[in-house]
Each structure stands twice: as C-alpha cells, then as structure tokens.
Design a protein around this motif. Structure first.
Motif, PDB file in Angstrom:
ATOM      1  N   LYS A  19       3.322  10.245  -9.575  1.00  0.00           N
ATOM      2  CA  LYS A  19       2.535  10.517 -10.782  1.00  0.00           C
ATOM      3  C   LYS A  19       1.876  11.887 -10.699  1.00  0.00           C
ATOM      4  O   LYS A  19       1.870  12.646 -11.668  1.00  0.00           O
ATOM      5  CB  LYS A  19       1.465   9.439 -10.980  1.00  0.00           C
ATOM      6  CG  LYS A  19       1.990   8.127 -11.480  1.00  0.00           C
ATOM      7  CD  LYS A  19       0.864   7.130 -11.668  1.00  0.00           C
ATOM      8  CE  LYS A  19       1.378   5.774 -12.089  1.00  0.00           C
ATOM      9  NZ  LYS A  19       0.276   4.804 -12.234  1.00  0.00           N
ATOM     10  N   VAL A  20       1.323  12.204  -9.539  1.00  0.00           N
ATOM     11  CA  VAL A  20       0.673  13.502  -9.354  1.00  0.00           C
ATOM     12  C   VAL A  20       1.703  14.615  -9.480  1.00  0.00           C
ATOM     13  O   VAL A  20       1.449  15.644 -10.115  1.00  0.00           O
ATOM     14  CB  VAL A  20      -0.049  13.551  -7.984  1.00  0.00           C
ATOM     15  CG1 VAL A  20      -0.491  14.958  -7.635  1.00  0.00           C
ATOM     16  CG2 VAL A  20      -1.240  12.609  -7.989  1.00  0.00           C
ATOM     17  N   GLU A  44       2.328   1.767  -3.436  1.00  0.00           N
ATOM     18  CA  GLU A  44       1.313   2.294  -4.355  1.00  0.00           C
ATOM     19  C   GLU A  44       1.069   3.777  -4.099  1.00  0.00           C
ATOM     20  O   GLU A  44       0.919   4.556  -5.044  1.00  0.00           O
ATOM     21  CB  GLU A  44       0.011   1.512  -4.202  1.00  0.00           C
ATOM     22  CG  GLU A  44       0.054   0.120  -4.767  1.00  0.00           C
ATOM     23  CD  GLU A  44      -1.224  -0.657  -4.502  1.00  0.00           C
ATOM     24  OE1 GLU A  44      -2.187  -0.077  -3.940  1.00  0.00           O
ATOM     25  OE2 GLU A  44      -1.266  -1.845  -4.846  1.00  0.00           O
ATOM     26  N   GLU A  45       1.022   4.164  -2.821  1.00  0.00           N
ATOM     27  CA  GLU A  45       0.805   5.570  -2.488  1.00  0.00           C
ATOM     28  C   GLU A  45       1.965   6.434  -2.973  1.00  0.00           C
ATOM     29  O   GLU A  45       1.756   7.530  -3.475  1.00  0.00           O
ATOM     30  CB  GLU A  45       0.609   5.732  -0.985  1.00  0.00           C
ATOM     31  CG  GLU A  45      -0.720   5.208  -0.484  1.00  0.00           C
ATOM     32  CD  GLU A  45      -0.825   5.219   1.034  1.00  0.00           C
ATOM     33  OE1 GLU A  45       0.161   5.611   1.707  1.00  0.00           O
ATOM     34  OE2 GLU A  45      -1.882   4.824   1.539  1.00  0.00           O
ATOM     35  N   ARG A  66       0.830  -1.213   0.000  1.00  0.00           N
ATOM     36  CA  ARG A  66       0.000   0.000   0.000  1.00  0.00           C
ATOM     37  C   ARG A  66       0.858   1.254   0.000  1.00  0.00           C
ATOM     38  O   ARG A  66       0.578   2.208  -0.723  1.00  0.00           O
ATOM     39  CB  ARG A  66      -0.935   0.014   1.213  1.00  0.00           C
ATOM     40  CG  ARG A  66      -2.201  -0.777   1.043  1.00  0.00           C
ATOM     41  CD  ARG A  66      -3.214  -0.442   2.113  1.00  0.00           C
ATOM     42  NE  ARG A  66      -2.683  -0.475   3.462  1.00  0.00           N
ATOM     43  CZ  ARG A  66      -2.679  -1.529   4.268  1.00  0.00           C
ATOM     44  NH1 ARG A  66      -3.204  -2.659   3.845  1.00  0.00           N
ATOM     45  NH2 ARG A  66      -2.181  -1.468   5.484  1.00  0.00           N
ATOM     46  N   GLU A 124       3.972   5.745  -5.518  1.00  0.00           N
ATOM     47  CA  GLU A 124       3.871   5.801  -6.974  1.00  0.00           C
ATOM     48  C   GLU A 124       2.800   6.798  -7.407  1.00  0.00           C
ATOM     49  O   GLU A 124       2.992   7.561  -8.351  1.00  0.00           O
ATOM     50  CB  GLU A 124       3.576   4.416  -7.539  1.00  0.00           C
ATOM     51  CG  GLU A 124       4.737   3.455  -7.447  1.00  0.00           C
ATOM     52  CD  GLU A 124       4.378   2.050  -7.911  1.00  0.00           C
ATOM     53  OE1 GLU A 124       3.196   1.800  -8.259  1.00  0.00           O
ATOM     54  OE2 GLU A 124       5.286   1.199  -7.925  1.00  0.00           O
ATOM     55  N   GLU A 125       1.690   6.794  -6.706  1.00  0.00           N
ATOM     56  CA  GLU A 125       0.609   7.725  -7.025  1.00  0.00           C
ATOM     57  C   GLU A 125       1.062   9.164  -6.781  1.00  0.00           C
ATOM     58  O   GLU A 125       0.769  10.066  -7.571  1.00  0.00           O
ATOM     59  CB  GLU A 125      -0.632   7.418  -6.176  1.00  0.00           C
ATOM     60  CG  GLU A 125      -1.841   8.225  -6.536  1.00  0.00           C
ATOM     61  CD  GLU A 125      -2.394   7.902  -7.907  1.00  0.00           C
ATOM     62  OE1 GLU A 125      -2.982   8.821  -8.521  1.00  0.00           O
ATOM     63  OE2 GLU A 125      -2.244   6.771  -8.380  1.00  0.00           O
TER      64      GLU A 125
END
Length: 116
Positions: A85-86, A78-79, A75, A81-82
């Motif tokens: 991306k932002v 993933e956070e 998790r 990576e997100e």
C-alpha cells in the motif's frame, strides 16, 4: 445522594507494580497482556499447585506453537500488505507530480489564443 470515596486505590496501584515486574526489555504489548492473564489466573486459582489441569488445558499447550506460527504468518502478511500500500501511494504521488510538471510545461509553451 451518597458520595462514596475509596480511601485508596491499592488494587489499582498493586496492578501497576505487577505490570512493572512483568515487563521485560523489548517485550511487545500482547506478551505483557498474556503474562498478566496467566498471572491473574494463577492468583485466582490460589497458586500454581491448585490449578486444575484439564484436557482442554493440555490440548491448548500442545497447540500453542502452531497458533504462534499462524499469528506470525498473519502479522507478516499484514506487514507485506501495508508495504505494498505504501509503495502504491508513493508511485501514485510520483505520477501526480510528473503529470503536474507536464501540465505546467504545456501551459508555459501553449500559445495564448489556445487557452480560451
């Protein structure tokens, strides 16, 4: 054709009340689902004292903390990576905005005969 209508949705309504009993403040959806799975398994077995304790169940209980840590790391990955991306999207948007401003400035200062 035969139309069959159930007189009530007692089983469905009962599951809603069980969900309401299982909900804890600030509980995540996955925790609620896990609680319901355990509760349904206990009910299907006929009670807590009738659950067969197998070697697989014991090993699963022993490994539960390591599975939790793996899921937590996944998790957080993933956070991250997100978040990257932002950040990349924001950077790209700023670059586009800056290029558009430069373009407008060039168009304003360019002589008319260079535009053709």
């Amino acid at each position: 054709m035969v139309l069959i209508l159930f007189h009530s949705n007692a089983a469905l309504e009962r599951s809603f009340s069980l969900n309401n009993d299982c909900v804890i403040v600030n509980q995540k959806e996955t925790s609620l689902i896990a609680n319901r799975i355990v509760q349904d398994a206990v009910v299907a077995a006929g009670g807590v004292d009738k659950i067969p304790i197998s070697k697989a169940l014991i090993l699963s209980a022993r490994n539960s903390h390591s599975k939790y840590k793996e899921a937590k790391e996944a998790r957080s990955k993933e956070e991250k990576e997100e978040a990257t991306k932002v950040a990349e999207k924001r950077k790209a948007a700023k670059e586009i905005e800056e290029l558009n401003r430069k373009r407008e400035k060039l168009l304003e200062t360019a002589p008319y005969f260079c535009l053709f």
